[in-house]
Structures are given as C-alpha cells and as structure tokens.
Design an enzyme around this catalytic site. Structure first.
Site, short mmCIF file in Angstrom:
data_model
loop_
_atom_site.label_atom_id
_atom_site.label_comp_id
_atom_site.label_asym_id
_atom_site.label_seq_id
_atom_site.Cartn_x
_atom_site.Cartn_y
_atom_site.Cartn_z
N ASP A 114 1.82 -9.21 22.80
CA ASP A 114 1.18 -8.99 21.50
C ASP A 114 -0.06 -9.85 21.30
O ASP A 114 -0.22 -10.90 21.92
CB ASP A 114 2.17 -9.35 20.38
CG ASP A 114 3.30 -8.35 20.25
OD1 ASP A 114 3.49 -7.52 21.16
OD2 ASP A 114 4.00 -8.42 19.22
N ASP A 115 -0.87 -9.39 20.37
CA ASP A 115 -1.95 -10.16 19.73
C ASP A 115 -3.22 -10.26 20.57
O ASP A 115 -4.12 -11.02 20.22
CB ASP A 115 -1.50 -11.57 19.33
CG ASP A 115 -0.40 -11.54 18.29
OD1 ASP A 115 -0.06 -10.44 17.81
OD2 ASP A 115 0.13 -12.62 17.96
N HIS A 165 -0.98 -2.74 16.73
CA HIS A 165 -0.46 -3.98 16.11
C HIS A 165 -1.29 -4.34 14.88
O HIS A 165 -1.37 -5.50 14.53
CB HIS A 165 -0.48 -5.10 17.15
CG HIS A 165 0.40 -6.28 16.82
ND1 HIS A 165 1.69 -6.15 16.35
CD2 HIS A 165 0.18 -7.62 16.88
CE1 HIS A 165 2.21 -7.36 16.16
NE2 HIS A 165 1.30 -8.26 16.46
N HIS A 169 -3.79 -8.09 11.64
CA HIS A 169 -2.57 -8.89 11.78
C HIS A 169 -2.08 -9.46 10.46
O HIS A 169 -1.62 -10.59 10.37
CB HIS A 169 -2.77 -10.02 12.81
CG HIS A 169 -1.48 -10.42 13.48
ND1 HIS A 169 -0.65 -11.39 12.96
CD2 HIS A 169 -0.89 -9.99 14.61
CE1 HIS A 169 0.40 -11.54 13.77
NE2 HIS A 169 0.28 -10.70 14.77
N TYR A 206 4.68 -9.87 12.67
CA TYR A 206 5.83 -10.63 12.13
C TYR A 206 7.07 -9.74 11.98
O TYR A 206 8.03 -10.13 11.32
CB TYR A 206 5.48 -11.27 10.76
CG TYR A 206 4.11 -11.86 10.72
CD1 TYR A 206 3.84 -13.05 11.39
CD2 TYR A 206 3.06 -11.23 10.06
CE1 TYR A 206 2.57 -13.60 11.39
CE2 TYR A 206 1.79 -11.77 10.05
CZ TYR A 206 1.55 -12.95 10.72
OH TYR A 206 0.28 -13.49 10.71
N HIS A 260 3.44 -13.05 24.12
CA HIS A 260 2.08 -13.01 23.54
C HIS A 260 1.05 -13.39 24.59
O HIS A 260 1.03 -14.54 25.05
CB HIS A 260 1.99 -13.98 22.35
CG HIS A 260 2.89 -13.61 21.21
ND1 HIS A 260 4.21 -13.95 21.18
CD2 HIS A 260 2.63 -12.91 20.08
CE1 HIS A 260 4.75 -13.47 20.06
NE2 HIS A 260 3.83 -12.84 19.37
NI NI Z 1 1.47 -10.38 16.40
#
Ligand code: NI
Length: 309
Positions: A114-115, A165, A169, A206, A260
């Site tokens: 993620d991210d 995603h 965020h 989250y 991540h």
């Molecule tokens: Ni995230």
C-alpha cells in the site's frame, strides 16, 4: 473492530497510527505540491509530540535505523514462484463484497503493498518480485501516481495488479458521498492516465469504510473492499527481521498480507520474507486471482449443496 483485524494481537494505538500516517502523507503532499490537504505547522508539531510520547512503548518506531540486508549469499539460488496462469476476472454475484482472506484449495496467498508508488522503494521491490516470479497487488494513492506515473507503468508492464487506495489517503468513512466519489474517481483516473489500467478492487485507507459506502463503491465502480488477514504493522516497527518473522509466522492459505512499499525497511524485509514463504510451499497470486478462485469455490460448494441436500 473486525475491520482492524490483526491476528498477532499487535494492535497499534489508533491515535498513534493515525498521527504517524498523517505525517507520512503530509510529507508526500508537500513533496509533490499537489492539491492534497496539508498539515499546519502547529498540527505537525502536535503530531510529532504525540509520536514522541508513544516512543517508549515496546513496539516503538525506530526511524532512521539502517535496513538489515535480509538474505545472506550462502543460501543458494533464489527460489521462484511457479507461473500462475489463472484468470483475474471475478464475478461476485450473490457473494460478499468485503474480503479479508479467501477460501481456496491450495497454499495460495496474495501479497499487497500500500501507499505507493514511491520512487526508490517501489522499483527496488519490483526487482525483488521479478527475481522470484511473484506477482503482487499494489494499492496506490492517486496523488503519488500523478507524481510517479512511470513507476506505475512499470508495475503494470511486469504483470502486477493495481488497486484503488483513494486519491489523498483520507479516512473515507468520515467523508460524504461526493467526497468519497472524488477520492475513488481521481485515483481511478490517475491510474488510467498513467498506464491505461482499469482497477478491479479497492482498499480503504486505515481500513475505514462503512457498509453503506462499501455497497455504494461496489455498485458504482465494481470494486469489492479488500482488507487483510495478516498485518505485520510495518509502518510502526522498522526492523526488517521483525516484519519478516511476523508475516511468515501468521501467513495461512488464502491469506491477504498487508505491507507498505512506502517504507524502505519493508522492502528490505521482502527477500527473506518471500523466500521463507516459498520454501514453505506458498504460491503467490494477485488479489483478483484469489477472488476469482474464491468465487468459483463458493459457487461449487453452493451447487454441491443443491445437488446433495
Ligand atoms: Ni494506506
């Protein structure tokens, strides 16, 4: 909350988690100078103080620690994942729209990152995955896609799955429907513009998306909500060997593993993690492949029940 399921009982302090992640996202927004919400100096100092106050806990954040090279040269050739020729098109008619894991036969698992995209860590991770013939799923942030479209293009070209995603965020469960749509659409368009790729799943930042929103997102975009069954808390602990042992010890057939690629330490943990999982007989597939198998499995079971009441 079940959406925050973490099987190793290493639950983070929610406030600490949110503060830490907001600092990270703020840094991303400042770096790219886009329209993402930015923290005021006062808020930044407040969040920093909050994190410092949490730093004495056993699972404290070790920022700045050198990544540990996780694969010694003495272990022989790098193991390779078998080529998985599985379909990615899933149909979830009359089935759940939220997944933390999949029910499949065989030791199939999905690694998710993620991210990103992140300009150094993501390409390094792609190299690690390519060496092992592993396809993973990347839940990307739209504003980072706009900043690093070439990284997304490479990710798609190398056969990985991309998932939505959100654009900035934010905690989507705190948003109204129009802001939720903007977050979904902007990320969708960013990925489409960068790579021509049509995403099939989403993961809420989250894990925060209520049931009504999940249904709205599924009906509008066709995205099931993908959560996770294994969480190494890699945003919190920055020791690669710890991240690796948490993932390896908790992974199970049908697992969806959360990690991540935002963090250099997580990427440094991957060679050892992936090799250990391969040695244990796990096979890596994308989230959509896992969902397609899960869906077929569920249909077969339903037909079996009908045939043998
Ligand atoms: Ni995230």
């Amino acid at each position: 909350m079940e959406d925050r399921f973490a099987p190793n009982a290493l639950m983070p302090d929610p406030l600490q988690s949110l503060a830490f992640r907001m600092l990270q996202q703020s840094a991303c927004a400042d770096q790219h100078g886009d329209a993402a919400p930015k923290l005021s100096r006062r808020a930044f100092l407040g969040l920093s103080a909050l994190l410092t106050s949490c730093a004495t806990q056993p699972e404290s954040v070790l920022i700045g620690q050198d990544p540990i090279t996780s694969r010694p040269d003495t272990r022989g050739p790098i193991p390779r994942n078998p080529t998985m020729r599985l379909k990615s098109n899933f149909s979830l008619a009359n089935q759940d729209i939220t997944y933390r894991r999949a029910l499949v036969s065989g030791n199939l698992i999905a690694m998710t990152f993620d991210d990103g995209p992140q300009p150094e860590n993501t390409p390094r991770l792609l190299d690690i995955l390519r060496e092992r013939n592993i396809k993973a799923t990347f839940y990307v942030i739209g504003k980072c896609v706009n900043a690093y479209p070439d990284v997304v293009r490479r990710t798609v070209e190398e056969g990985h799955e991309i998932g939505n995603h959100s654009q900035t965020h934010r905690l989507l469960s705190s948003l109204g429907d129009s802001a939720l749509h903007w977050e979904m659409q902007s990320c969708r368009d960013a990925v489409l513009n960068a790579s021509g790729y049509h995403m099939r799943t989403m993961r809420p930042p989250y894990g925060g998306l209520n049931q009504r929103q999940r249904e709205l997102v599924y009906q509008t975009y066709g995205y099931p909500t993908i959560l996770w069954s294994v969480d190494p808390l890699d945003w919190q602990n920055r020791i690669p060997s710890v991240i690796s042992s948490r993932i390896v010890s908790h992974t199970h057939p049908g697992a969806i593993v959360l990690a991540h690629d935002l963090h250099a330490t997580t990427v440094s943990a991957m060679p050892s993690t992936l090799d250990q999982l391969l040695y244990r007989g796990y096979k890596f597939v994308t989230v959509s492949q896992l969902l397609a198998l899960h869906s077929e499995h569920a249909k077969e079971q339903a037909q079996g029940l009908t045939a043998n009441p």
